[in-house]
Design a protein around this motif. Structure first.
Motif, PDB file in Angstrom:
ATOM      1  N   THR A   1      46.894  15.760  23.321  1.00 61.66           N
ATOM      2  CA  THR A   1      45.571  15.307  22.881  1.00 61.66           C
ATOM      3  C   THR A   1      45.102  16.232  21.761  1.00 61.66           C
ATOM      4  OG1 THR A   1      44.500  16.591  24.650  1.00 61.66           O
ATOM      5  CG2 THR A   1      44.944  14.283  25.105  1.00 61.66           C
ATOM      6  N   ALA A   2      46.000  16.464  20.820  1.00 62.61           N
ATOM      7  CA  ALA A   2      45.733  17.320  19.659  1.00 62.61           C
ATOM      8  C   ALA A   2      45.213  18.679  20.132  1.00 62.61           C
ATOM      9  CB  ALA A   2      44.787  16.619  18.698  1.00 62.61           C
TER      10      ALA A   2
ATOM     11  N   ARG B   1      29.011  16.312  30.347  1.00 59.64           N
ATOM     12  CA  ARG B   1      29.843  15.803  31.446  1.00 59.64           C
ATOM     13  C   ARG B   1      30.518  16.950  32.198  1.00 59.64           C
ATOM     14  NH1 ARG B   1      33.066  10.345  29.784  1.00 59.64           N
ATOM     15  NH2 ARG B   1      31.260   9.018  29.427  1.00 59.64           N
TER      16      ARG B   1
ATOM     17  N   GLU C   1      34.908  15.159  29.341  1.00 62.97           N
ATOM     18  CA  GLU C   1      35.698  14.562  28.273  1.00 62.97           C
ATOM     19  C   GLU C   1      34.884  13.414  27.687  1.00 62.97           C
ATOM     20  OE1 GLU C   1      39.330  13.029  29.800  1.00 62.97           O
ATOM     21  OE2 GLU C   1      40.174  12.657  27.844  1.00 62.97           O
ATOM     22  N   LEU C   2      34.986  13.233  26.409  1.00 66.57           N
ATOM     23  CA  LEU C   2      34.353  12.073  25.768  1.00 66.57           C
ATOM     24  C   LEU C   2      35.005  11.904  24.406  1.00 66.57           C
ATOM     25  CD1 LEU C   2      32.139   9.973  26.304  1.00 66.57           C
ATOM     26  CD2 LEU C   2      30.536  11.455  25.130  1.00 66.57           C
ATOM     27  N   ALA C   3      35.526  10.711  24.163  1.00 63.68           N
ATOM     28  CA  ALA C   3      36.224  10.496  22.892  1.00 63.68           C
ATOM     29  C   ALA C   3      35.218  10.104  21.812  1.00 63.68           C
ATOM     30  CB  ALA C   3      37.287   9.418  23.051  1.00 63.68           C
ATOM     31  N   ASP C   4      35.570  10.419  20.597  1.00 74.67           N
ATOM     32  CA  ASP C   4      34.726  10.141  19.444  1.00 74.67           C
ATOM     33  C   ASP C   4      35.348   8.985  18.664  1.00 74.67           C
ATOM     34  OD1 ASP C   4      33.218  10.226  17.090  1.00 74.67           O
ATOM     35  OD2 ASP C   4      33.131  12.414  17.079  1.00 74.67           O
ATOM     36  N   SER C   5      34.556   7.976  18.371  1.00 76.78           N
ATOM     37  CA  SER C   5      35.115   6.820  17.661  1.00 76.78           C
ATOM     38  C   SER C   5      34.691   6.804  16.198  1.00 76.78           C
ATOM     39  CB  SER C   5      34.668   5.532  18.345  1.00 76.78           C
ATOM     40  OG  SER C   5      33.262   5.446  18.314  1.00 76.78           O
ATOM     41  N   PHE C   6      34.198   7.948  15.721  1.00 76.97           N
ATOM     42  CA  PHE C   6      33.638   7.965  14.366  1.00 76.97           C
ATOM     43  C   PHE C   6      34.709   7.972  13.278  1.00 76.97           C
ATOM     44  CE2 PHE C   6      31.995  10.427  10.693  1.00 76.97           C
ATOM     45  CZ  PHE C   6      31.073   9.504  10.246  1.00 76.97           C
ATOM     46  N   HIS C   7      35.680   8.854  13.400  1.00 80.45           N
ATOM     47  CA  HIS C   7      36.636   9.064  12.313  1.00 80.45           C
ATOM     48  C   HIS C   7      37.871   9.766  12.856  1.00 80.45           C
ATOM     49  CE1 HIS C   7      38.173  10.938   8.512  1.00 80.45           C
ATOM     50  NE2 HIS C   7      37.716   9.824   7.990  1.00 80.45           N
ATOM     51  N   ARG C   8      39.010   9.633  12.156  1.00 78.77           N
ATOM     52  CA  ARG C   8      40.250  10.216  12.654  1.00 78.77           C
ATOM     53  C   ARG C   8      40.262  11.740  12.643  1.00 78.77           C
ATOM     54  NH1 ARG C   8      40.441   5.609  10.508  1.00 78.77           N
ATOM     55  NH2 ARG C   8      41.492   3.923  11.608  1.00 78.77           N
ATOM     56  N   THR C   9      39.600  12.331  11.646  1.00 83.29           N
ATOM     57  CA  THR C   9      39.630  13.796  11.570  1.00 83.29           C
ATOM     58  C   THR C   9      38.239  14.434  11.582  1.00 83.29           C
ATOM     59  OG1 THR C   9      39.675  13.688   9.156  1.00 83.29           O
ATOM     60  CG2 THR C   9      41.806  13.852  10.273  1.00 83.29           C
TER      61      THR C   9
ATOM     62  N   PHE D   1      41.488  16.483  16.515  1.00 79.10           N
ATOM     63  CA  PHE D   1      41.681  15.288  15.694  1.00 79.10           C
ATOM     64  C   PHE D   1      41.886  14.077  16.605  1.00 79.10           C
ATOM     65  CE2 PHE D   1      43.692  17.498  11.731  1.00 79.10           C
ATOM     66  CZ  PHE D   1      42.449  17.994  11.413  1.00 79.10           C
ATOM     67  N   GLY D   2      41.491  12.937  16.093  1.00 81.62           N
ATOM     68  CA  GLY D   2      41.641  11.724  16.875  1.00 81.62           C
ATOM     69  C   GLY D   2      40.500  11.553  17.870  1.00 81.62           C
TER      70      GLY D   2
ATOM     71  N   GLN E   1      39.333  13.708  20.046  1.00 81.59           N
ATOM     72  CA  GLN E   1      39.591  14.273  21.378  1.00 81.59           C
ATOM     73  C   GLN E   1      38.611  15.400  21.672  1.00 81.59           C
ATOM     74  OE1 GLN E   1      43.468  12.188  21.785  1.00 81.59           O
ATOM     75  NE2 GLN E   1      42.073  13.061  23.272  1.00 81.59           N
TER      76      GLN E   1
ATOM     77  N   THR F   1      35.894   4.855  24.612  1.00 81.97           N
ATOM     78  CA  THR F   1      35.644   6.285  24.413  1.00 81.97           C
ATOM     79  C   THR F   1      35.372   7.066  25.694  1.00 81.97           C
ATOM     80  OG1 THR F   1      33.300   5.831  24.008  1.00 81.97           O
ATOM     81  CG2 THR F   1      34.720   6.004  22.065  1.00 81.97           C
ATOM     82  N   GLY F   2      35.495   6.449  26.855  1.00 81.58           N
ATOM     83  CA  GLY F   2      35.197   7.187  28.093  1.00 81.58           C
ATOM     84  C   GLY F   2      36.052   8.435  28.210  1.00 81.58           C
ATOM     85  N   SER F   3      37.333   8.284  27.997  1.00 78.13           N
ATOM     86  CA  SER F   3      38.234   9.425  27.926  1.00 78.13           C
ATOM     87  C   SER F   3      39.481   8.964  27.213  1.00 78.13           C
ATOM     88  CB  SER F   3      38.566   9.968  29.320  1.00 78.13           C
ATOM     89  OG  SER F   3      39.321   9.034  30.051  1.00 78.13           O
ATOM     90  N   SER F   4      40.239   9.906  26.699  1.00 78.89           N
ATOM     91  CA  SER F   4      41.395   9.551  25.870  1.00 78.89           C
ATOM     92  C   SER F   4      42.503  10.553  26.093  1.00 78.89           C
ATOM     93  CB  SER F   4      40.960   9.554  24.405  1.00 78.89           C
ATOM     94  OG  SER F   4      42.085   9.490  23.551  1.00 78.89           O
TER      95      SER F   4
ATOM     96  N   ASN G   1      48.688  11.392  19.249  1.00 76.00           N
ATOM     97  CA  ASN G   1      47.450  10.965  19.910  1.00 76.00           C
ATOM     98  C   ASN G   1      46.601  10.046  19.040  1.00 76.00           C
ATOM     99  OD1 ASN G   1      46.778  13.303  18.212  1.00 76.00           O
ATOM    100  ND2 ASN G   1      44.751  13.098  19.085  1.00 76.00           N
ATOM    101  N   LEU G   2      47.086   9.722  17.857  1.00 75.22           N
ATOM    102  CA  LEU G   2      46.276   8.895  16.965  1.00 75.22           C
ATOM    103  C   LEU G   2      46.349   7.408  17.291  1.00 75.22           C
ATOM    104  CD1 LEU G   2      44.303   9.349  14.493  1.00 75.22           C
ATOM    105  CD2 LEU G   2      45.359  11.369  15.436  1.00 75.22           C
TER     106      LEU G   2
ATOM    107  N   SER H   1      40.101   4.057  19.979  1.00 74.17           N
ATOM    108  CA  SER H   1      38.685   4.461  20.080  1.00 74.17           C
ATOM    109  C   SER H   1      37.903   3.948  18.873  1.00 74.17           C
ATOM    110  CB  SER H   1      38.550   5.985  20.145  1.00 74.17           C
ATOM    111  OG  SER H   1      39.097   6.499  21.333  1.00 74.17           O
ATOM    112  N   ILE H   2      38.483   4.152  17.687  1.00 75.54           N
ATOM    113  CA  ILE H   2      37.766   3.798  16.463  1.00 75.54           C
ATOM    114  C   ILE H   2      37.616   2.280  16.326  1.00 75.54           C
ATOM    115  CG2 ILE H   2      37.964   3.785  13.932  1.00 75.54           C
ATOM    116  CD1 ILE H   2      39.189   6.639  14.201  1.00 75.54           C
TER     117      ILE H   2
ATOM    118  N   GLY I   1      43.429   7.488  19.317  1.00 83.80           N
ATOM    119  CA  GLY I   1      42.304   7.710  18.405  1.00 83.80           C
ATOM    120  C   GLY I   1      41.907   6.430  17.692  1.00 83.80           C
TER     121      GLY I   1
END
Lengths: 396, 425
Positions: free
Chosen positions: B173-174, B297, B274-282, B411-412, B414, A161-164, A148-149, A155-156, A152
């Motif tokens: 999704t981890a 949500r 659901e909402l993904a995080d774009s800050f960091h991989r872990t 992670f990632g 998710q 980032t809406g959904s993944s 899943n990276l 996203s980064i 990921g």
């Protein structure tokens, strides 16, 4: 439920042995097909063109956290967002949905080999293996292997980032990533979505699983339809393909232009008894037959070249002699998860040009088509499992 | 009773549940042990942990296998849990489940034993090269390895065994995978693509290399003695998560068709977020915005206000980072109520079942609703003053529970949250 909403393809990112722009792909499809028969001999691979990853992944630190399959995917995703005019649009990207199809992560083959070598002479197998794994595995490589990276990293790097969601499972994962993204938009569950995949073929550890199944051709590049006669098999290709799917009204509201309409996708998984693939493709065909206007339609096949399976697809195609056929694997090689999204992209490119690219086949399967092209049926028959059929159309 | 929800969509209900964890197989056994505060975490016996900092896990050791391969165990766990869930729901005919399969699975790789078998098969003497391994592969003698290592193999076997319809979806999704499987099922029913979905999440991947990999990320607890006390969510002395195995399965149905066939309704999946995080991989974003947005949500999808939630089944991994961030998120959503609303981590007892966690914890959330009893957070001896929550410390207790929020963060970047209820509104 309201009527299904129309789903447009408004962005495409494609990276393969044919190039890194849709135009380059279109040009190269007019050339004879080639492949690399020496670097991974006896296997035949289709290496991706070299790109400057900085163009889509500006931070070196980000690049270092990825292996090539992820870099290729993040790169192609960036190309797709560029082409849709979405790059840097934080507001839309933060609401954008994403489904990625991921394959195997890359391993450090030097470490693996060195450990395997040492294990042959180790006094205590378990103690030796523990010690070597603790010393030799790198945390960054683990992240580069996590399925899943790729999502990921998209996203980064790009801010989607809406959904993944990440699907796995070879060809079927590629099909279903696009199918579910499309279905969600058609049903009003999503308005804007990124779907796609990436495969990197130029590695021994990636070739290994397919070698175990004896699914790879040897020594000589052959065009897809000519392979079953020569024992069959795949030539793996390094390909990344991402599509921006968008609800029609959403695209109109922001002034985005459609490349094509993604009219339908069906996927299934049959028990592969004799004739089952042919029959199931035919059943899927009956679902779109009324919409297809044969004079201006063609078929892009994702056939892998595997003996048996490819003949079954061929038997289905033979029932529709009115439609010209092209197997993109001849040019691209086979990239399991990516084949289907890549073929949707190439179908859209052909529709944009209003014509099909030349035949590239000595088996009599592919024949010329001069008529204006308005519709493309895309097949996706997995080398081991999974069957699918999609319809891509011109808008307007 | 309405057949559609606040947004005019079909109401999605649960009619079957199955679960396997290190505590045992089946709902009854698991629920009894979970509410008794028992731990399934133990010293790893499957392989030598010599030289490793972490020597414990919540392994499932009671399932016989021909060979100890992670993918084989994952598949077997999924089968056991799916069997239980489908039997409870009474849906379809034997081996003829009337809907698609959504299946969370851990990635599959060749294992060391398999690589060594290839090396032995090569007969290579001194210098070993990858060409030796590929030459052995090409003999076709190891075709089984190919079949096993294809990601689609697990879901195909489950799909064939239970006769699910269409293309089975394998997903990853981890640590949110289990929740994602349920979310995909909910969405398919809401789209009217199907009246039923089989949502499976399984993880049997406590193997040597996986343990080393998570160790290298400094994610695992190293409190090996005693093993059962290692997973300490929300405690001040928490020091990482405990890897674990298991499977969770839900049979989801459209309320209307479930009632029409006279099915017993076990619970409702009201909403998914659901909402993904774009800050960091872990690591998660320090402001907590993605996890806050994720929970919001889910609530909004369910048409509920935070005030209406009366129990939280948290991600609660026992890592310093997760539990702190989850508290931040929960307090942002629930305000003052955050300190009073019960929130207990199943992971204190079963460890972190990774790809399966979201579905296993959904099963436990639904059992919490059914029994009106809150499983505890065990090993809660030293509260973290920075996390002032009612974690239902150490002992289960009865409570009135109508709506549950369950979190899964991975992670990632998710993040996925589910809102569940006992009965349709």
């Amino acid at each position: 439920m309201a009527d299904p909403r129309e789903v447009w393809i408004t962005g495409i990112g494609l990276l393969s042995c044919l190039g890194e722009t849709l135009d380059a792909h279109w040009q190269q499809l007019h050339q004879p097909s080639t492949a690399d028969t020496t670097s991974f001999a006896p296997y035949v691979v289709h290496p991706a063109v070299k790109v400057d990853f900085d163009k889509q992944i500006p931070k070196k630190g980000d690049q270092r956290q990825m292996e090539t399959w992820q870099r290729m995917g993040v790169y192609a995703a960036g190309l797709a967002l560029d082409s849709a005019g979405l790059k840097g649009n934080a507001e839309l990207l933060s609401e954008m949905d994403m489904i990625v199809a991921a394959g195997a992560g890359e391993r450090d083959t030097n470490v693996d080999l060195s450990i395997l070598d040492g294990l042959r002479h180790a006094e205590s197998r378990e103690a030796y293996l523990n010690q070597r794994l603790l010393n030799d595995l790198r945390p960054t490589l683990f992240l580069a292997q996590l399925a899943n990276l790729m999502a990921g990293n998209i996203s980064i790097v790009h801010g989607v980032t809406g959904s993944s969601r990440t699907f796995m499972g070879e060809e079927a994962a590629g099909v279903d990533s696009v199918r579910v993204a499309r279905a969600r938009i058609a049903a009003g569950q999503s308005r804007l979505s990124l779907a796609g995949a990436a495969n990197y073929a130029e590695r021994w550890d990636i070739l290994l699983p397919y070698a175990l199944g004896r699914t790879l051709t040897h020594d000589q590049h052959r065009r897809v339809w000519e392979r079953p006669g020569a024992a069959g098999g795949m030539e793996l290709g390094s390909t990344a393909a991402f599509l921006v799917l968008e609800e029609k009204q959403h695209a109109l509201d922001r002034g985005a232009k459609p490349i094509a309409r993604l009219a339908s996708i069906e996927s299934d998984q049959v028990r592969r008894t004799s004739g089952a693939i042919t029959e199931r493709l035919e059943r899927m065909w009956s679902g779109i037959a009324a919409k297809v206007k044969p004079d201006n339609a063609a078929i892009l096949s994702g056939a892998s070249g595997i003996a048996g399976v490819t003949e079954e697809e061929r038997a289905f195609l033979a029932r529709h002699p009115g439609l010209a056929v092209r197997a993109t694997g001849t040019h691209l090689g086979h990239a399991p998860e990516t084949q289907f999204p890549a073929n949707i992209a190439l179908a859209a490119a052909a529709i944009q040009h209003g014509r099909l690219y030349p035949a590239c086949d000595g088996s009599g399967m592919e024949r010329p088509m001069d008529a204006r092209l308005r519709q493309v049926v895309v097949t996706g028959v997995g080398h081991r499992r999974g069957e699918s059929l999609a319809l891509v159309e011109a808008v307007g | 009773m309405a057949k559609t929800d606040h947004a005019g969509r079909p109401i999605v209900v649960v009619t079957g549940m199955g679960v396997v964890t290190s505590l045992g197989a089946g709902r009854e056994d698991n629920w009894r042990k979970l509410t008794a505060g028992e731990s399934g975490v133990r010293e790893i016996a499957r392989f030598s942990t010599e030289g490793m900092k972490t020597r414990i896990a919540g392994t499932v050791d009671f399932v016989p296998l021909e060979q100890q391969i992670s993918a084989d165990l994952s598949e077997r766990l999924a089968e056991i849990a799916a069997e239980e869930a489908i039997a409870q729901s009474g849906i379809g005919k034997r081996s003829d489940f009337p809907g698609p399969l959504f299946m969370a699975v851990a990635p599959i790789e060749l294992e060391w034993e398999q690589r060594e078998a290839l090396v032995r098969g090569s007969g290579a003497n001194e210098s070993l090269g990858y060409s030796d391994i590929l030459r052995t592969a090409e003999t076709g003698r190891f075709h089984d390895f190919y079949e096993r290592v294809l990601f689609g193999s697990l879901a195909e076997h489950i799909a064939e065994r239970f006769g699910t319809k269409g293309s089975p979806i394998s997903l990853q999704t981890a640590c949110a995978s289990g929740a994602t499987a349920i979310q995909l099922g909910v969405e398919a029913i809401r789209r009217l693509e199907t009246d039923a979905a089989l949502c499976v999440a399984t993880d049997g991947s406590v193997n040597r290399e996986a343990l080393v990999r998570f160790s290298l990320l400094s994610a695992l607890s190293t409190s090996n003695h005693p093993a059962h006390a290692a997973s300490r969510p929300f405690s001040k002395n928490r020091d990482g998560f405990v890897m674990a195995e298991g499977a969770g399965v839900l049979v989801l149905e459209n309320l209307a068709t479930a009632q029409a066939r006279g099915a017993t309704i076990l619970g409702v999946i009201d909403g998914c977020g659901e909402l993904a995080d774009s800050f960091h991989r872990t690591r998660s974003s320090p402001d907590g915005k993605p996890i806050i947005g994720c929970m919001r949500r889910a609530l909004s999808d369910a048409g509920l206000e935070p005030d209406e939630i009366d129990y939280i089944n948290p991600h609660g991994t026992s890592t310093p980072e997760n539990d702190k961030m989850e508290y931040l998120g929960v307090s942002a959503i629930f305000g003052e109520r955050a300190h009073g609303i019960p929130i207990s981590s199943n992971k204190s007892m079963i460890g972190h079942t990774l790809s399966a966690a979201g579905a296993i914890e959904a099963v436990f959330s639904l059992l919490t609703l059914e029994h009106q009893r809150l499983p505890p957070t065990i090993n809660y001896e030293i509260p973290d003053p920075a996390i002032p929550l009612d974690v239902v410390p150490n002992k289960a207790r009865d409570a009135r529970v109508t709506h549950v929020l369950s979190n899964s963060f991975g992670f990632g970047g998710q993040n996925a949250s589910l809102v569940m209820s006992r009965e349709p509104r």
